[in-house]
Design a protein around this motif. Structure first.
Motif, PDB file in Angstrom:
ATOM      1  N   GLN A  35       0.825  -1.212   0.000  1.00  0.00           N
ATOM      2  CA  GLN A  35       0.000   0.000   0.000  1.00  0.00           C
ATOM      3  C   GLN A  35       0.860   1.264   0.000  1.00  0.00           C
ATOM      4  O   GLN A  35       0.554   2.240  -0.695  1.00  0.00           O
ATOM      5  N   ILE A  36       1.936   1.258   0.781  1.00  0.00           N
ATOM      6  CA  ILE A  36       2.844   2.419   0.788  1.00  0.00           C
ATOM      7  C   ILE A  36       3.504   2.570  -0.573  1.00  0.00           C
ATOM      8  O   ILE A  36       3.630   3.692  -1.104  1.00  0.00           O
ATOM      9  N   LEU A  48       8.688   7.487   2.598  1.00  0.00           N
ATOM     10  CA  LEU A  48       9.257   6.957   3.834  1.00  0.00           C
ATOM     11  C   LEU A  48      10.649   6.406   3.567  1.00  0.00           C
ATOM     12  O   LEU A  48      10.901   5.792   2.521  1.00  0.00           O
ATOM     13  N   THR A  49      11.556   6.635   4.518  1.00  0.00           N
ATOM     14  CA  THR A  49      12.792   5.864   4.539  1.00  0.00           C
ATOM     15  C   THR A  49      12.472   4.560   5.256  1.00  0.00           C
ATOM     16  O   THR A  49      11.594   4.514   6.117  1.00  0.00           O
ATOM     17  N   ARG A  50      13.188   3.502   4.907  1.00  0.00           N
ATOM     18  CA  ARG A  50      12.836   2.179   5.448  1.00  0.00           C
ATOM     19  C   ARG A  50      13.615   1.816   6.705  1.00  0.00           C
ATOM     20  O   ARG A  50      13.097   1.109   7.549  1.00  0.00           O
ATOM     21  N   ARG A  54      10.923   6.487   8.663  1.00  0.00           N
ATOM     22  CA  ARG A  54      10.654   7.898   8.948  1.00  0.00           C
ATOM     23  C   ARG A  54      10.147   8.573   7.681  1.00  0.00           C
ATOM     24  O   ARG A  54      10.522   8.165   6.572  1.00  0.00           O
ATOM     25  N   PRO A  55       9.328   9.601   7.824  1.00  0.00           N
ATOM     26  CA  PRO A  55       8.862  10.301   6.617  1.00  0.00           C
ATOM     27  C   PRO A  55       9.998  11.094   5.974  1.00  0.00           C
ATOM     28  O   PRO A  55      10.832  11.692   6.658  1.00  0.00           O
ATOM     29  N   THR A  56      10.038  11.061   4.654  1.00  0.00           N
ATOM     30  CA  THR A  56      10.947  11.923   3.909  1.00  0.00           C
ATOM     31  C   THR A  56      10.398  13.356   3.962  1.00  0.00           C
ATOM     32  O   THR A  56       9.355  13.620   4.566  1.00  0.00           O
ATOM     33  N   ARG A  57      11.105  14.259   3.306  1.00  0.00           N
ATOM     34  CA  ARG A  57      10.605  15.636   3.257  1.00  0.00           C
ATOM     35  C   ARG A  57       9.230  15.682   2.587  1.00  0.00           C
ATOM     36  O   ARG A  57       8.323  16.384   3.044  1.00  0.00           O
ATOM     37  N   ALA A  58       9.074  14.907   1.505  1.00  0.00           N
ATOM     38  CA  ALA A  58       7.768  14.837   0.843  1.00  0.00           C
ATOM     39  C   ALA A  58       6.730  14.182   1.755  1.00  0.00           C
ATOM     40  O   ALA A  58       5.565  14.582   1.795  1.00  0.00           O
ATOM     41  N   GLY A  59       7.168  13.172   2.513  1.00  0.00           N
ATOM     42  CA  GLY A  59       6.249  12.517   3.445  1.00  0.00           C
ATOM     43  C   GLY A  59       5.786  13.446   4.546  1.00  0.00           C
ATOM     44  O   GLY A  59       4.618  13.425   4.953  1.00  0.00           O
ATOM     45  N   GLU A  60       6.696  14.280   5.051  1.00  0.00           N
ATOM     46  CA  GLU A  60       6.312  15.255   6.078  1.00  0.00           C
ATOM     47  C   GLU A  60       5.294  16.249   5.540  1.00  0.00           C
ATOM     48  O   GLU A  60       4.346  16.624   6.230  1.00  0.00           O
TER      49      GLU A  60
END
Length: 280
Positions: A35-36, A48-50, A54-60
């Motif tokens: 799903q991710i 996300l980094t695995r 953690r969320p990446t900058r785009a994830g944040e």
């Protein structure tokens, strides 16, 4: 963007791992990973980094949108469901400082009372988990509270009350007729996020500082007042909610404690009667 995938992304970030998110959601870990990956493929960026997760900058940046988007979807579902809803027991969500003797007396017919911060209380109404919310917090006089945008809800001001600084006996400022908040910016404060959050106070007062001295994670304003009276840090409370300590009025900036009633469209019946009692 698939809201189902977005919800999974938020859960992975909150849990900090794919396996923990899978346990919480009732999926297998490979299903969560798929799903991710599908959401990242849709947006064209890694979210996300695995290792670690953690969320990446785009994830944040996506997280900033995710909460309001998912809430609006829950609010839309609840708003449509209300059109055919049957009468039920009443639930009210309220902040601990919103409950005075008068407001408590107006809750006739209410079956469940949930104590929650302003944003959470409004979200509970929007999602259909509560019928009414009594949201509260510091605000400039006659200014509305800064509440989340949840769609077609009605907000009515219920009351405003003077705020006082609670000090221990013998404090050098205890004899003042009034206090300015910027004079106290470097003092230690009781950090009580469920009662009077320091971050909200900083935002309303447009002030830095207000360093936490002790953190109180409960809902009882009397406990925050007792901690201040015992010298663990200052606190700011409505005058009626400070049962001990030296109480000095806040004179600048001009901030009051405001309570607002939030509700969706209400059919005639118990909920409408409670609204009338609270706004009369």
């Amino acid at each position: 963007m698939d809201p189902h995938l977005l919800s999974t992304f938020v859960t992975v970030v909150a849990e900090g791992s794919f396996s923990a998110a899978a346990d919480r959601l009732g999926y297998t870990q490979p299903a969560v990973s798929q799903q991710i990956a599908a959401l990242e493929a849709d947006l064209g960026v890694p979210l996300l980094t695995r290792r670690p997760v953690r969320p990446t900058r785009a994830g944040e940046r996506l997280l900033e949108h995710a909460g309001p988007l998912l809430l609006r979807l829950r609010a839309a579902r609840a708003d449509v469901a209300r059109l055919s809803a049957q009468p039920r027991a009443l639930t009210v969500a309220a902040g601990p400082l919103a409950l005075t003797a008068d407001t408590a007396a107006a809750l006739a017919g209410v079956t469940t009372l949930r104590i929650a911060g302003a944003a959470t209380a409004v979200a509970l109404v929007a999602s259909g988990e509560a019928d009414l919310a009594l949201a509260d917090g510091p605000a400039a006089p006659s200014d509305p509270l800064n509440l989340p945008d949840t769609g077609p809800l009605t907000t009515v001001g219920v009351r405003e009350e003077e705020l006082v600084v609670v000090l221990p006996e013998g404090h050098p400022l205890a004899g003042r007729p009034g206090l300015r908040l910027d004079d106290l910016a470097d003092a230690l404060w009781v950090d009580a996020p469920e009662v009077m959050p320091l971050d909200r106070l900083r935002a309303v007062a447009r002030l830095d500082g207000l360093r936490p001295g002790i953190r109180y994670e409960g809902h009882d304003p009397a406990v925050a007042a007792r901690l201040a009276a015992a010298g663990h840090g200052l606190t700011l409370l409505p005058a009626s909610a400070a049962p001990c300590g030296v109480r000095v009025p806040l004179v600048a900036p001009r901030i009051v404690h405001r309570v607002e009633l939030v509700h969706a469209a209400l059919p005639p019946g118990p909920a409408a009667e409670v609204v009338r009692a609270l706004t009369s």
